[in-house]
Structures are given as structure tokens and as C-alpha cells.
Design a protein around this motif. Sequence first.
Motif, short mmCIF file in Angstrom:
data_model
loop_
_atom_site.label_atom_id
_atom_site.label_comp_id
_atom_site.label_asym_id
_atom_site.label_seq_id
_atom_site.Cartn_x
_atom_site.Cartn_y
_atom_site.Cartn_z
N GLU A 195 55.26 63.70 47.36
CA GLU A 195 54.23 64.10 46.40
C GLU A 195 52.85 64.21 47.06
N ASN A 229 50.42 66.09 46.67
CA ASN A 229 49.29 66.38 45.79
C ASN A 229 48.97 65.23 44.85
N ALA A 230 49.65 64.09 45.03
CA ALA A 230 49.33 62.90 44.22
C ALA A 230 48.00 62.32 44.67
N SER A 276 47.68 56.97 39.20
CA SER A 276 47.99 58.16 39.99
C SER A 276 48.15 59.37 39.08
N VAL A 277 47.59 60.49 39.51
CA VAL A 277 47.74 61.76 38.81
C VAL A 277 48.07 62.82 39.86
N LEU A 278 48.37 64.02 39.42
CA LEU A 278 48.71 65.10 40.35
C LEU A 278 47.61 66.15 40.36
N CYS A 279 47.18 66.50 41.55
CA CYS A 279 46.20 67.58 41.70
C CYS A 279 46.90 68.91 41.40
N LYS A 280 46.35 69.66 40.44
CA LYS A 280 46.94 70.93 40.06
C LYS A 280 45.98 72.10 40.23
N PHE A 291 43.07 68.08 37.50
CA PHE A 291 44.31 67.47 37.02
C PHE A 291 44.36 67.65 35.51
N THR A 322 45.87 66.29 31.59
CA THR A 322 46.23 65.06 30.89
C THR A 322 46.02 65.23 29.39
N PHE A 357 43.40 60.90 47.87
CA PHE A 357 44.72 61.36 48.32
C PHE A 357 45.20 60.37 49.39
N ARG A 395 54.46 75.03 33.32
CA ARG A 395 55.14 73.73 33.20
C ARG A 395 56.56 73.91 32.65
#
Length: 233
Positions: free
Chosen positions: A63, A65-66, A82-86, A95, A97, A117, A147
Motif C-alpha cells: 500500500e 499510497n497509504a 492511516s488513510v489512502l492518498c487518492k 484523501f 472520507t 508516507f 470505487r
Amino acid sequence: MPELDKLEEGVGEVAEAAEVTVRLPGMRVAYNGEALEESGLAATWTEQLQLWLDEAISAGVPEPNAMVLATADAEGRPSSRSVLCKGLDERGVVFYTNYTSAKSHDLTVTRYASVTFPWYPLHRQVNVRGDVEKVGPAETAEYWASRPRGSQLGAWASPQSRAVASRRDLDTALNAIERRFEGVSEIPVPPHWGGWRIRPDVVEFWQGRQDRLHDRLRYVRNEDGWRIERVAP
């Protein structure tokens, strides 16, 4: 004898705990990465971050991009997750949410955030911090459409960060949402869901080096654009 067995078991547990305590102070990894020099940085923080992200992907970092998002509430009490860079461009990192989540409440109050990161296998990390803004509806809708359907349904079903009585309640809520959108090919974006963009004023690139004398180079926003500075590890 049962009492003796219990005593020996207890002694073993204490010894095991003591061994773990002893091990922790001595746990360390030798960082022998290549030097990170000012002359080797890309012209912009965006290009440099994309370069390191690409290298993390190529190296098979899980992961890549976490990122660890840190926020604070109105009283200054910090929280991280933790989140994901989009999204990544000259405007910042993005990100997505639930806007009713704890992190969104924090961001609404303080309008500032930090993400890191953590690319441990490469002995690298990047920290981005700055003020925040909500991502526009069109950009949010474009990402939402990418998604998986299950993730879309989950966003509708979950009252993120709120206490729930049981897992069964979540499953029941999801079942209700599945029935609601049965036969609907394109599920709409929930009104309580969207993106946050961190617009950085500081972006720091950290490269692990020998003897803990790590390289830390920062892009710092100023009136003329950006400057690069080195800080001590």
C-alpha cells in the motif's frame, strides 16, 4: 501438582515479558541509504513526491499510497490514523472520507493537517503539512465513480466514528442499503461523503542514513514560491 504447574507457568510468563522488555531497547535497523542531496531534488515537491511514490510502487512496498493522517480537535488533542492518498498534484494531496467522521470534525475546526508516507522498506518517509479544503463535487464524483460498488455501498451504510452496538448492526445497515440501491446501476455520492485536500506549506523528504545522521530536506512555501532547506536529523 496443579499449584506448582501454575507457579511455573507464571514464572515463564514473567521471564518472557522481561525478555521482550530487554529486546525492545536493542531493536534497531541499520540505515545505509544513498545520500539525499539538494542538487538531486526535483524542481518541485510534487515531482519529487511522485518520483518517490513511483519507486515505492516499483519496490513492492505494501500500500505505497497509504499515509498516516494527524489531526487535532478544538482542544488541541491529537489523533492519527492511516488513510489512502487518492490525489496528487500541485494543489496538494487528497484523501476521501465521511464528512461526519472524527477526522472531518477535527479538520472542520482547525483547517490544518499533517500526513506521513511511511515507506519503511526503503528507509524513507515524506511528511506533508498545511491547511485543508474540501474537494469540489465534480472531482469527488469522478473518484466516487472509480470505487468498487461494495465500497460505495459501505460508505452509505457506515456511520463512521460513531459507536455501534454490534457488528450485526453494521451488517443490517448494509443489507438495507443494498436493498435501497438494488437495480440502480450508478450509486450516487452520499451527501455526507467527499474529499479533503491538504495544501502544503511544508513538504519534508526523509532518507535514512548511517549512524542516525539522516538526510532531511524540506520544500518550504514562502512569498516567492518555494525554498529548499536542510534540517538536522
